[in-house]
Design an enzyme around this catalytic site. Structure first.
Site, PDB file in Angstrom:
ATOM      1  N   LYS A   8     -51.101  51.935  15.160  1.00  0.00           N
ATOM      2  CA  LYS A   8     -50.237  50.985  15.858  1.00  0.00           C
ATOM      3  C   LYS A   8     -50.084  51.230  17.354  1.00  0.00           C
ATOM      4  O   LYS A   8     -49.997  50.286  18.127  1.00  0.00           O
ATOM      5  CB  LYS A   8     -48.835  50.969  15.218  1.00  0.00           C
ATOM      6  CG  LYS A   8     -48.836  50.719  13.720  1.00  0.00           C
ATOM      7  CD  LYS A   8     -49.473  49.394  13.370  1.00  0.00           C
ATOM      8  CE  LYS A   8     -49.527  49.214  11.869  1.00  0.00           C
ATOM      9  NZ  LYS A   8     -50.689  48.448  11.420  1.00  0.00           N
ATOM     10  N   LYS A  49     -41.335  53.599  13.379  1.00  0.00           N
ATOM     11  CA  LYS A  49     -42.412  53.001  12.601  1.00  0.00           C
ATOM     12  C   LYS A  49     -43.523  54.018  12.361  1.00  0.00           C
ATOM     13  O   LYS A  49     -43.824  54.817  13.239  1.00  0.00           O
ATOM     14  CB  LYS A  49     -43.007  51.808  13.355  1.00  0.00           C
ATOM     15  CG  LYS A  49     -42.049  50.669  13.592  1.00  0.00           C
ATOM     16  CD  LYS A  49     -42.755  49.548  14.305  1.00  0.00           C
ATOM     17  CE  LYS A  49     -41.856  48.346  14.462  1.00  0.00           C
ATOM     18  NZ  LYS A  49     -42.596  47.217  15.049  1.00  0.00           N
ATOM     19  N   GLY A  55     -47.358  46.528   6.597  1.00  0.00           N
ATOM     20  CA  GLY A  55     -46.597  45.926   5.513  1.00  0.00           C
ATOM     21  C   GLY A  55     -45.131  46.295   5.534  1.00  0.00           C
ATOM     22  O   GLY A  55     -44.415  46.100   4.569  1.00  0.00           O
ATOM     23  N   GLU A  91     -39.858  51.972  18.757  1.00  0.00           N
ATOM     24  CA  GLU A  91     -39.849  50.728  19.515  1.00  0.00           C
ATOM     25  C   GLU A  91     -38.415  50.271  19.665  1.00  0.00           C
ATOM     26  O   GLU A  91     -37.591  50.521  18.785  1.00  0.00           O
ATOM     27  CB  GLU A  91     -40.624  49.645  18.744  1.00  0.00           C
ATOM     28  CG  GLU A  91     -41.846  49.134  19.435  1.00  0.00           C
ATOM     29  CD  GLU A  91     -42.564  48.118  18.565  1.00  0.00           C
ATOM     30  OE1 GLU A  91     -43.764  48.315  18.330  1.00  0.00           O
ATOM     31  OE2 GLU A  91     -41.923  47.158  18.119  1.00  0.00           O
ATOM     32  N   ARG A 183     -57.108  42.345   8.213  1.00  0.00           N
ATOM     33  CA  ARG A 183     -57.469  42.002   6.838  1.00  0.00           C
ATOM     34  C   ARG A 183     -56.982  40.593   6.544  1.00  0.00           C
ATOM     35  O   ARG A 183     -56.300  39.988   7.362  1.00  0.00           O
ATOM     36  CB  ARG A 183     -56.814  42.973   5.864  1.00  0.00           C
ATOM     37  CG  ARG A 183     -55.314  43.013   6.049  1.00  0.00           C
ATOM     38  CD  ARG A 183     -54.646  44.019   5.137  1.00  0.00           C
ATOM     39  NE  ARG A 183     -53.375  44.465   5.677  1.00  0.00           N
ATOM     40  CZ  ARG A 183     -52.211  43.842   5.523  1.00  0.00           C
ATOM     41  NH1 ARG A 183     -52.152  42.716   4.856  1.00  0.00           N
ATOM     42  NH2 ARG A 183     -51.109  44.325   6.046  1.00  0.00           N
TER      43      ARG A 183
END
Lengths: 385, 164
Positions: A8, A49, A55, A91, A183
């Site tokens: 990420k 995170k 997901g 974040e 994906r």
């Protein structure tokens, strides 16, 4: 490329380089102390995170400095369990935001197109429950901006495949890059219904080295589509996952309804896997028709044996905020499971009769001492089957 | 046999007569009852209106009534006389059971604590997620039967609440 976008913080760097707005945040963090210092600098609330995640799993919102240590431990543990990688980053938390994502297709010849957005704001535990396209809050201008940003990012990364670029859009319409899903996603049918394209087939063609059979100008979108993810979770008790045996299933059908499902009568829903059971997708000429078709489809659907999210979805499709298209990522936490529609006398009478019959039927089957050893109970239950 | 049925906030009195007649709120009703899935689903024509009722779960009793979700509880006349609570919702002792097998990460309450409905009582790790188990009703913690750090099977009683 997948590793670049899947990690990420690398994806955030890439987005910034591609001129896509990114929320204030950090690189992967070494330890709790460094993370806590960074959180103070960014300012609470922040969100932790997993850098290798996706997901929504393993994410933790931290509201205050005192909660930081506990959140760090929990998030590290979840990230290790779910992704085999404990690395976390921070974040700034954007509140009252909408989760809007842009579907893209990119072939090996370097062509990248965007197909349209999906609003996936209706989530619990940062996981999606309802998705729709077009986003009720997204105008032509924002759509084109998000599309262009997603294409720039994919071009910069040299991405080849179907993919999704996720954004958080605040109430002013300003957007920040969230992450790239490299994906085909669970909610891809929403885009298929609106564009009439088969994303799985296109993904296979791209993988085989073929070029995209259309250009950006040739993509048309018609009407509106909504997807409800029916999960093995009890919406009455905070969406706690449920496992057990499905005794009876009836899936909806009819004009504009598509069901992608793994459900069948007699199946056992295990607790070891994701709780998604079925996806119900409704398409209509406009949002109003899609909503009305979805309401009808959900009312037709039956699942007996385990609690499912169906009760939430049925109620949500009648919520004022949903109907008006005015909702954000706090929709589920604001939803009141106690608020149920009133029953007419006839319906209540029939329901009461059935309730009595159900309790009697269940009592007869259960009239064995509960203190039996497991093997004896299993044997007896087998004999009753 | 007479029953008192609670449907969400509504009370309905039901009587199943020996002669096969049904009484709803002291009124004999014309009902055609057909069991369409054993112990799970009934098709009921009541006063010439057709309804389909499906049991979503037996414990707690949740019904799907013509595509609407209804929480139900049933008290029979013996229990009514004995002054006991309902089968399902309104028992005096409410059990928090593990909804799925998993690792009990933490227990947030002790015996004697007072809790509100929906207060977090324990954290259960399953399906790769930490799930907060919430108090099914307000009351006092009567018993804590589980220890943090242990694995639990689905259905085991973790905490007993003496409900208000």
């Amino acid at each position: 490329v997948q590793r670049l976008l899947g990690e990420k913080t690398a994806a955030r760097r890439l987005a910034r380089a591609a001129g896509v707005p990114v929320a204030e945040g950090t690189e992967p963090l070494r330890d709790a102390a460094a993370a806590r210092a960074a959180a103070k600098e960014i300012g609470y609330p922040v969100v932790l995170k997993p850098a290798g995640g996706g997901g929504g799993k393993g994410m933790r919102v931290v509201g205050r400095d005192e909660e930081f240590e506990a959140a760090w431990r929990a998030a590290t543990g979840e990230a290790s369990a779910a992704f085999g990688a404990p690395a976390l980053y921070l974040e700034r938390l954007i509140t009252s935001a909408r989760h809007i994502e842009m579907q893209i297709l990119a072939d090996a010849q370097g062509n990248v197109v965007w197909l349209g957005e999906r609003d996936c704001s209706i989530q619990r535990r940062h996981q999606k429950l309802i998705e729709e396209s077009p986003g009720p809050s997204v105008g032509e201008g924002l759509r084109a901006e998000l599309g262009a940003a997603a294409v720039r990012l994919a071009e910069r990364a040299g991405y080849v495949n179907a993919g999704t670029v996720e954004f958080l859009v605040d109430p002013n319409g300003d957007f920040n890059f969230l992450e790239v899903n490299t994906r085909l996603q669970v909610e891809h049918p929403v885009t298929e219904m609106v564009t009439g394209l088969d994303l799985v087939a296109l993904q296979l063609r791209i993988a085989a080295g073929e070029g995209l059979p259309f250009t950006q100008d040739q993509i048309t979108r018609s009407g509106a589509a909504i997807e409800c993810r029916i999960t093995a979770e009890d919406p009455m008790t905070g969406f706690v996952p449920a496992s057990g045996r499905v005794a009876l299933v009836r899936e909806p059908a009819g004009p504009g309804i598509r069901v992608d499902s793994a459900l069948f009568s007699g199946m056992t829903v295990p607790s070891e896997y994701d709780s998604l059971l079925a996806k119900v997708i409704a398409h209509g000429r406009d949002r109003e028709e899609a909503i009305s078709r979805m309401r009808r489809a959900l009312a037709e659907m039956r699942v007996s044996g385990i609690p499912t999210s169906l009760a939430f979805h049925r109620a949500a499709l009648y919520e004022q905020d949903f109907v008006a298209g005015r909702y954000d990522t706090d929709f589920v936490s604001r939803w009141d499971p106690q608020k149920m529609p009133d029953l007419s006398d006839g319906v209540a009478g029939a329901a009461a009769l059935a309730a009595v019959l159900a309790v009697r039927a269940h009592g007869e089957r259960r009239a064995v001492p509960v203190a039996d050893p497991t093997w004896a109970r299993a044997g007896r239950e087998d004999a009753l089957r | 046999m007479r029953y008192e049925v609670t449907l969400d906030d509504r009370r309905v009195r039901v009587e199943l007569g020996e002669d096969g007649r049904f009484t709803v709120d002291d009124r004999v009703v014309a009902a055609d009852v057909r069991e369409t899935a054993r112990g799970r689903q009934w098709s009921i024509i009541l006063e010439s209106e057709s309804h389909e009722i499906t049991v979503v779960t037996h414990e707690p009793l949740r019904l799907d009534v013509d595509g609407r979700d209804v929480r139900a509880a049933v008290i029979d006349e013996r229990a009514l006389r004995a002054g006991r609570g309902a089968v399902g919702l309104r028992t005096a002792r409410v059990e928090l059971r593990a909804p799925m097998p998993g690792l009990l990460k933490a227990v947030h309450v002790q015996e004697g604590d007072r809790v509100d409905a929906d207060a977090p009582l324990a954290t259960l790790e399953a399906m790769k997620m930490e799930n907060e188990l919430l108090a099914p009703s307000a009351g006092r913690i009567a018993k804590v039967r589980a220890t943090a750090g242990t694995k639990v099977e689905a259905g085991v009683v973790l905490i007993v609440i003496a409900s208000d």
